[in-house]
Design an enzyme around this catalytic site. Structure first.
Site, mmCIF file in Angstrom:
data_model
loop_
_atom_site.group_PDB
_atom_site.id
_atom_site.type_symbol
_atom_site.label_atom_id
_atom_site.label_comp_id
_atom_site.label_asym_id
_atom_site.label_seq_id
_atom_site.Cartn_x
_atom_site.Cartn_y
_atom_site.Cartn_z
ATOM 1 N N LYS A 225 0.825 -1.670 -0.179
ATOM 2 C CA LYS A 225 0.357 -0.241 -0.104
ATOM 3 C C LYS A 225 0.725 1.259 0.473
ATOM 4 C CE LYS A 225 -1.541 2.357 3.081
ATOM 5 N NZ LYS A 225 -1.396 3.787 1.990
ATOM 6 N N GLY B 265 6.887 4.670 8.615
ATOM 7 C CA GLY B 265 5.821 6.051 8.547
ATOM 8 C C GLY B 265 6.224 6.978 10.107
ATOM 9 N N SER B 266 5.463 7.469 10.248
ATOM 10 C CA SER B 266 5.407 8.648 11.684
ATOM 11 C C SER B 266 5.582 7.467 12.750
ATOM 12 C CB SER B 266 3.829 9.843 11.724
ATOM 13 O OG SER B 266 2.599 8.493 10.958
ATOM 14 N N THR B 267 6.025 7.407 13.658
ATOM 15 C CA THR B 267 5.652 7.402 15.276
ATOM 16 C C THR B 267 4.093 6.902 15.669
ATOM 17 O OG1 THR B 267 7.708 7.649 15.383
ATOM 18 C CG2 THR B 267 6.629 7.400 17.770
ATOM 19 N N ALA C 50 1.854 6.881 13.739
ATOM 20 C CA ALA C 50 0.482 5.453 13.219
ATOM 21 C C ALA C 50 1.966 4.439 13.651
ATOM 22 C CB ALA C 50 0.769 5.475 11.409
ATOM 23 N N GLY C 51 2.285 4.792 13.933
ATOM 24 C CA GLY C 51 3.554 3.349 14.239
ATOM 25 C C GLY C 51 2.493 2.830 15.318
ATOM 26 N N CYS D 265 14.216 10.552 7.999
ATOM 27 C CA CYS D 265 13.819 9.820 9.324
ATOM 28 C C CYS D 265 14.701 10.291 9.615
ATOM 29 C CB CYS D 265 12.773 8.394 8.724
ATOM 30 S SG CYS D 265 14.041 7.316 8.281
ATOM 31 N N GLU E 284 10.351 15.859 15.138
ATOM 32 C CA GLU E 284 10.560 15.645 14.746
ATOM 33 C C GLU E 284 9.991 16.371 13.483
ATOM 34 O OE1 GLU E 284 8.630 12.616 12.235
ATOM 35 O OE2 GLU E 284 11.069 11.600 11.223
#
Ligand code: NAD
Length: 485
Positions: A179, A231-233, A235-236, A287, A386
């Protein structure tokens, strides 16, 4: 420039009609014009893609049951097809996310075929292990493909990151549902064309683009055996919760706020190109960049001047021009976000020494000037969060102990760099920094070594043999003493 429009999805080894009606439109971050569109995947498309990947994994002549050398032949053809499209891939990425073209040629055009070849050879070379047991028998230790992989990638290095996942996954014998992020889909469709031309067996690789809801649907899909996410923290964390509940293996490559630590003997000017590549590459949208610059008080003014001079003199422009060092940010949303951090940097008391606004000569596009704040306190927001844009915070330190403390005073732990004339001293310093990766006088993710983060920067590793293990289950067969060889 011609526009690129697709009306089908690559699922089950073929171009299929999408099951939904929504469309993703891609706009140039440089001109703000529409440059292409693709169908937006729906839950039903993910269902179809996972079914196809399951069949390719579980069905007759399953991909994972092939001899590694046979898979290698197909993946070599895939690498060839990607190579013949490398220039177009780089150009598409640059047109979508503003990555300077010379960077895109390397990360987006060059890296994917290299990783396919590297991992397919590694699997061919991976010997089955037979261990003499302590109890008289023999243990046969097998590495089996983990199954159907749900791979979710961001927009900042879309092809490079995709292949950190799918190269080891496909080489290991896994099948994949990818995706891509909605901002960068046109490169993923070109990659699907290459996969089809290479004759990848049906269902081994499927591409369904969409946003976060579609990603969440893929993560929790009952037909998925492993999730690999970059991806972002934020979303993680959400993905880790789902995978925790499902006991589903997951690799998470998340955000960072790495330190570039300048020791008091460093020749920063002599290494300025490497310093640029370690702190501001890809318009600050990587990142692992060292966006906190730690400067010794004994040479503080000089380091601030050097970093300020670097940022102020970078060539800002159309990212398709080979001379451009800084292109636009990916979207107006991202520019707003970066500008809000710049405002916060000033209101918190940072001293602006370069940039801080939009380049006057660009009346279109999501450009932000490379920006430097000096005199930043380690607790300021711009030293902790970030930003994901071309903004550096210079933080003074008294001695090495304080530099280590500041470097480690962060929720993140992904990259970093140490700048010194004495490599031994630099290596000793690097060992004290709590991070997943760190470079001396440069920063480069070498494919042979594990890359990944600690703390809020993620879990698990990509690249190196460790990046292959992430897609393999270990299985032990205990041979009885009598059968031992
Ligand atoms: P993002 O997390 O918003 O999106 C990344 C991808 O995940 C996209 O495809 C998005 O559609 C999808 N997604 C978002 N929320 C999801 C959810 N809840 N479930 C499933 N899928 C979801 O990140 P972004 O803003 O697109 O990318 C920038 C971030 O990525 C930065 O934080 C950056 O540090 C990080 N990043 C990390 C690495 C690394 O290797 N550690 C590399 C590149 C980028």
């Amino acid at each position: 420039m011609s526009t690129m429009h697709y009306d089908q999805l690559y699922v089950g080894g073929d171009w299929q009609q999408p099951r939904g009606t929504a469309t993703i439109e891609v706009h140039s971050p440089t001109t703000e014009e529409l440059i292409g569109s693709v169908p937006e995947g729906s839950d039903a498309d993910i269902d179809a893609a996972v079914d196809a990947a399951r069949l390719a994994f579980d069905g007759p002549d399953a991909w994972g049951s092939w001899e590694p050398a046979r898979r290698q032949e197909v993946l070599a053809r895939f690498a060839d097809e990607l190579e013949s499209r490398a220039a177009e891939t780089a150009s598409r990425v640059t047109q979508q996310n503003g990555m300077p073209i010379v960077v895109a040629e390397q990360f987006e055009g060059g890296f994917p075929p290299l990783l396919l070849r590297y991992y397919s050879q590694m699997v061919v070379d991976q010997a089955e292990e037979r261990r003499a047991g302590m109890l008289g028998g023999t243990a046969v230790v097998l590495r089996e493909p983990i199954g159907v992989v749900g791979a979710i990638v961001p927009w900042n290095v879309p092809q490079g990151i995709t292949f950190l996942k799918i190269a080891p996954a496909l080489a290991a014998g896994c099948t994949v549902v990818l995706k891509p992020a909605p901002e960068t889909v046109l490169d993923a469709f070109l990659m699907a064309e290459a996969a089809k031309a290479a004759g990848l067996p049906d269902g081994v690789l499927n591409v369904v683009p969409g946003g976060r809801e579609l990603g969440a649907y893929l993560v929790s899909h009952p037909g998925v055996d492993k999730v690999s996410f970059t991806g972002s923290t934020a979303a993680g964390r959400a993905i880790a919760e789902t995978c925790g509940r499902l006991l589903r293996p997951v690799t998470l490559e998340l955000g960072g706020k790495s330190a570039a630590i300048v020791l008091d003997d460093a020749d920063l000017l002599g290494n300025i190109e490497s310093f640029f590549a370690s702190t501001l590459l890809n318009n600050g949208q990587i990142c692992w960049l060292g966006t906190r610059v730690l400067a010794p008080q004994s040479r503080y003014a000089e380091v601030v001047d050097t970093v300020t001079g670097l940022a102020a003199n970078l060539v800002i422009g159309d990212p398709l021009d080979r001379g451009t060092q800084v292109g636009p940010l990916v979207s107006s949303r991202q520019r707003d976000r970066v500008e809000s951090y710049i405002a916060k940097g000033g209101s918190d008391g940072g001293r602006l020494t370069a940039g801080g606004g939009r380049p006057e000569e660009r009346d279109k596009g999501w450009f932000v000037q490379p920006t430097v704040f000096a005199d930043v306190d380690p607790n300021h927001t711009i030293a902790q969060e970030e930003i994901f844009g071309p903004v550096l915070a210079v933080i003074p330190y008294r001695d090495e102990d304080e530099a280590v403390r500041i470097a480690n005073d962060t929720d993140y732990g992904l990259g970093g760099s140490v700048w010194t004339a004495d490599l031994e001293r630099g290596e000793a310093f690097a060992r004290k920094v709590r991070t997943g990766t760190i470079g001396l006088n440069h920063y480069t993710n070498d494919p042979t070594a594990p890359f990944g983060g600690i703390k809020s920067s993620g879990m698990g590793r990509e690249l190196g043999p460790e990046g292959l293990s992430a897609f393999q289950n270990l299985k032990t067969i205990y041979l009885p003493p009598t059968a031992a060889s």
